[in-house]
Design a protein around this motif. Structure first.
Motif, PDB file in Angstrom:
ATOM      1  N   LEU A  97       0.820  -1.213   0.000  1.00 44.73           N
ATOM      2  CA  LEU A  97       0.000   0.000   0.000  1.00 44.73           C
ATOM      3  C   LEU A  97       0.855   1.265   0.000  1.00 44.73           C
ATOM      4  CD1 LEU A  97      -2.840  -0.957   2.524  1.00 44.73           C
ATOM      5  CD2 LEU A  97      -2.994  -0.792   0.031  1.00 44.73           C
ATOM      6  N   GLY A  98       2.086   1.143   0.462  1.00 45.08           N
ATOM      7  CA  GLY A  98       2.964   2.300   0.525  1.00 45.08           C
ATOM      8  C   GLY A  98       3.479   2.757  -0.836  1.00 45.08           C
ATOM      9  N   PHE A  99       3.416   1.871  -1.854  1.00 44.69           N
ATOM     10  CA  PHE A  99       3.945   2.265  -3.158  1.00 44.69           C
ATOM     11  C   PHE A  99       3.016   1.937  -4.324  1.00 44.69           C
ATOM     12  CE2 PHE A  99       5.624  -2.035  -2.309  1.00 44.69           C
ATOM     13  CZ  PHE A  99       5.197  -2.721  -3.442  1.00 44.69           C
ATOM     14  N   ILE A 100       1.855   1.366  -4.056  1.00 38.40           N
ATOM     15  CA  ILE A 100       0.992   0.882  -5.131  1.00 38.40           C
ATOM     16  C   ILE A 100       0.508   1.997  -6.055  1.00 38.40           C
ATOM     17  CG2 ILE A 100      -1.178   1.054  -3.844  1.00 38.40           C
ATOM     18  CD1 ILE A 100      -1.920  -1.684  -5.097  1.00 38.40           C
ATOM     19  N   THR A 101       0.439   3.216  -5.555  1.00 43.42           N
ATOM     20  CA  THR A 101      -0.058   4.331  -6.369  1.00 43.42           C
ATOM     21  C   THR A 101       1.064   5.048  -7.131  1.00 43.42           C
ATOM     22  OG1 THR A 101       0.114   5.854  -4.486  1.00 43.42           O
ATOM     23  CG2 THR A 101      -1.996   4.724  -4.803  1.00 43.42           C
ATOM     24  N   LYS A 102       2.296   4.598  -6.989  1.00 44.23           N
ATOM     25  CA  LYS A 102       3.422   5.271  -7.631  1.00 44.23           C
ATOM     26  C   LYS A 102       3.554   4.871  -9.098  1.00 44.23           C
ATOM     27  CE  LYS A 102       6.118   5.797  -3.373  1.00 44.23           C
ATOM     28  NZ  LYS A 102       6.146   7.267  -3.360  1.00 44.23           N
ATOM     29  N   ASP A 103       4.330   5.615  -9.828  1.00 41.77           N
ATOM     30  CA  ASP A 103       4.569   5.363 -11.249  1.00 41.77           C
ATOM     31  C   ASP A 103       5.660   4.307 -11.400  1.00 41.77           C
ATOM     32  OD1 ASP A 103       4.938   5.408 -13.954  1.00 41.77           O
ATOM     33  OD2 ASP A 103       5.831   7.417 -14.026  1.00 41.77           O
ATOM     34  N   PHE A 215       8.510  -3.381   2.317  1.00 37.60           N
ATOM     35  CA  PHE A 215       8.580  -2.090   2.996  1.00 37.60           C
ATOM     36  C   PHE A 215       9.653  -1.183   2.394  1.00 37.60           C
ATOM     37  CE2 PHE A 215       5.938  -3.962   6.293  1.00 37.60           C
ATOM     38  CZ  PHE A 215       5.197  -2.872   6.718  1.00 37.60           C
ATOM     39  N   LEU A 216      10.640  -1.767   1.731  1.00 42.46           N
ATOM     40  CA  LEU A 216      11.708  -0.959   1.137  1.00 42.46           C
ATOM     41  C   LEU A 216      11.510  -0.727  -0.358  1.00 42.46           C
ATOM     42  CD1 LEU A 216      14.854  -2.472   2.917  1.00 42.46           C
ATOM     43  CD2 LEU A 216      13.866  -0.191   3.257  1.00 42.46           C
ATOM     44  N   PHE A 217      10.495  -1.338  -0.934  1.00 40.71           N
ATOM     45  CA  PHE A 217      10.278  -1.230  -2.378  1.00 40.71           C
ATOM     46  C   PHE A 217      10.124   0.232  -2.805  1.00 40.71           C
ATOM     47  CE2 PHE A 217       8.093  -1.641  -6.448  1.00 40.71           C
ATOM     48  CZ  PHE A 217       8.745  -2.724  -7.014  1.00 40.71           C
ATOM     49  N   GLY A 218       9.498   1.016  -1.958  1.00 37.20           N
ATOM     50  CA  GLY A 218       9.304   2.425  -2.266  1.00 37.20           C
ATOM     51  C   GLY A 218      10.580   3.232  -2.281  1.00 37.20           C
ATOM     52  N   SER A 219      11.707   2.627  -1.853  1.00 34.85           N
ATOM     53  CA  SER A 219      12.984   3.337  -1.848  1.00 34.85           C
ATOM     54  C   SER A 219      13.730   3.195  -3.172  1.00 34.85           C
ATOM     55  CB  SER A 219      13.871   2.822  -0.709  1.00 34.85           C
ATOM     56  OG  SER A 219      14.280   1.479  -0.946  1.00 34.85           O
ATOM     57  N   LEU A 220      13.156   2.463  -4.132  1.00 39.40           N
ATOM     58  CA  LEU A 220      13.795   2.317  -5.434  1.00 39.40           C
ATOM     59  C   LEU A 220      14.019   3.691  -6.068  1.00 39.40           C
ATOM     60  CD1 LEU A 220      11.804  -0.731  -6.835  1.00 39.40           C
ATOM     61  CD2 LEU A 220      14.250  -0.685  -6.339  1.00 39.40           C
ATOM     62  N   PRO A 221      15.132   3.871  -6.781  1.00 38.27           N
ATOM     63  CA  PRO A 221      15.446   5.174  -7.381  1.00 38.27           C
ATOM     64  C   PRO A 221      14.315   5.739  -8.243  1.00 38.27           C
ATOM     65  CG  PRO A 221      17.321   3.714  -7.559  1.00 38.27           C
ATOM     66  CD  PRO A 221      16.192   2.880  -7.028  1.00 38.27           C
ATOM     67  N   ALA A 222      13.560   4.871  -8.901  1.00 39.39           N
ATOM     68  CA  ALA A 222      12.481   5.336  -9.777  1.00 39.39           C
ATOM     69  C   ALA A 222      11.399   6.071  -9.008  1.00 39.39           C
ATOM     70  CB  ALA A 222      11.867   4.146 -10.521  1.00 39.39           C
ATOM     71  N   PHE A 223      11.310   5.824  -7.698  1.00 41.04           N
ATOM     72  CA  PHE A 223      10.272   6.458  -6.885  1.00 41.04           C
ATOM     73  C   PHE A 223      10.775   7.701  -6.166  1.00 41.04           C
ATOM     74  CE2 PHE A 223       8.452   1.948  -6.362  1.00 41.04           C
ATOM     75  CZ  PHE A 223       7.751   2.075  -7.559  1.00 41.04           C
ATOM     76  N   ARG A 224      12.070   7.986  -6.269  1.00 46.09           N
ATOM     77  CA  ARG A 224      12.640   9.131  -5.550  1.00 46.09           C
ATOM     78  C   ARG A 224      12.486  10.385  -6.393  1.00 46.09           C
ATOM     79  NH1 ARG A 224      18.213   6.379  -3.184  1.00 46.09           N
ATOM     80  NH2 ARG A 224      17.209   4.954  -1.722  1.00 46.09           N
ATOM     81  N   GLU A 225      11.325  10.975  -6.307  1.00 42.76           N
ATOM     82  CA  GLU A 225      11.016  12.152  -7.115  1.00 42.76           C
ATOM     83  C   GLU A 225      11.674  13.414  -6.559  1.00 42.76           C
ATOM     84  OE1 GLU A 225       6.574  10.545  -8.380  1.00 42.76           O
ATOM     85  OE2 GLU A 225       6.813  12.293  -7.094  1.00 42.76           O
ATOM     86  N   ASP A 226      11.934  13.409  -5.265  1.00 43.51           N
ATOM     87  CA  ASP A 226      12.485  14.609  -4.625  1.00 43.51           C
ATOM     88  C   ASP A 226      13.729  14.229  -3.836  1.00 43.51           C
ATOM     89  OD1 ASP A 226      13.067  16.913  -3.315  1.00 43.51           O
ATOM     90  OD2 ASP A 226      11.094  17.184  -2.392  1.00 43.51           O
ATOM     91  N   GLU A 227      14.883  14.737  -4.275  1.00 47.80           N
ATOM     92  CA  GLU A 227      16.142  14.394  -3.621  1.00 47.80           C
ATOM     93  C   GLU A 227      16.209  14.920  -2.194  1.00 47.80           C
ATOM     94  OE1 GLU A 227      18.539  12.467  -4.660  1.00 47.80           O
ATOM     95  OE2 GLU A 227      17.501  12.027  -6.519  1.00 47.80           O
TER      96      GLU A 227
END
Length: 282
Positions: A97-103, A215-227
């Motif tokens: 649920l923490g990353f399901i809405t991401k691109d 829980f760490l999937f959202g830390s993938l570089p593709a999801f890091r929109e803001d440095e």
């Protein structure tokens, strides 16, 4: 004679913590640089290598101490009560649920595989050390005590939690790290109880790794929109940090309750049989 007879579980626990600390301090970032990998890849390649070393410590200790049955690695004991391994599934859902809405369009499969491999190695490293090699020593020490099984599961979970204090070296959010220590004890207790009930360590190690992965999937570089996304965290007030640390405690606390229920239902005679099995296998 069983090789675990003269081994102090507390002394061994501190030896494990010292070994883990030394491994985590290895300056591998000087050998594996961003010249050939991205910053993300360097981080997780190093994590994989360090956790692999920790895994070998756990596996070597299990073999040295001859505790295959208590460690959940003896083929003689079948995988029982498999449905209990599904209990942490709710953590997978929360992680998703923490990353399901991401691109997902910019995700690189090599980064996903690296993250998965590193997380699984964390699961195997930590479970083989704390549940596989340390917990059998505490079981042998406390099996004849009143409420001894509760203590035998609690102390490895406690040392597992304390190992997360090493995160202070890279995280100055003290409430968050203390929270990690506490909820690591919760999940560690559950995994310890689960091992004794199901007889198998490897499914637990895989579950552990997958929890970290989701829980760490959202830390993938593709999801890091803001440095600078972490800037707010570093400038948060102490009260905000404390409040932020409470959420994970509530998420993991049910696992502690389930673990206590499992331990309550354990058959002491079956544990004694495993101790005898390991003693005869020396």
């Amino acid at each position: 004679m069983n090789k675990t007879k003269d081994v102090s579980p507390f002394s061994y626990a501190f030896f494990l913590l010292l070994s883990i600390g030394l491994i985590l301090l290895l300056p591998l970032d000087e050998l594996i640089t961003a010249a050939h990998f991205s910053v993300f890849q360097v981080e997780y390649v190093i994590l994989f290598i360090k956790m692999m070393l920790i895994f070998f410590i756990g596996w070597g200790s299990i073999k040295k101490l001859s505790t295959l049955a208590l460690s959940g690695l003896a083929t003689t004991y079948k995988w029982s009560y498999k449905f209990l391994n599904l209990i942490p599934f709710y953590l997978f859902v929360l992680g998703i649920l923490g990353f399901i809405t991401k691109d997902f369009s910019q995700i690189k499969i090599d980064n996903v595989l690296l993250l998965l491999g590193a997380c699984l190695m964390v699961g195997f490293g930590e479970e083989f050390v704390f549940r596989g090699s340390l917990q059998p020593l505490f079981i042998k020490k406390y099996i004849d005590h009143k409420n001894g099984i509760y203590l035998a599961v609690f102390f490895p979970a406690l040392f597992f939690g304390l190992s997360h204090l090493f995160n202070l070296a890279v995280n100055d959010n003290i409430p968050q790290v203390i929270g990690q220590v506490i909820y690591a004890v919760f999940i560690g207790y559950f995994f310890g109880a689960l091992l004794l009930k199901t007889n198998k360590l490897i499914p637990i190690a895989i579950t552990h790794g997958l929890i970290n992965f989701f829980f760490l999937f959202g830390s993938l570089p593709a999801f890091r929109e803001d440095e600078f996304v972490d800037l707010k965290e570093t400038s948060a007030s102490l009260m905000d940090q404390i409040v932020g640390a409470l959420g994970p405690l509530l998420i993991f606390f049910p696992l502690l309750l389930v673990g206590l229920l499992i331990v309550r239902k354990l058959d002491k005679e079956q544990l004694l049989a495993k101790i005898t099995f390991d003693a005869d296998d020396v």
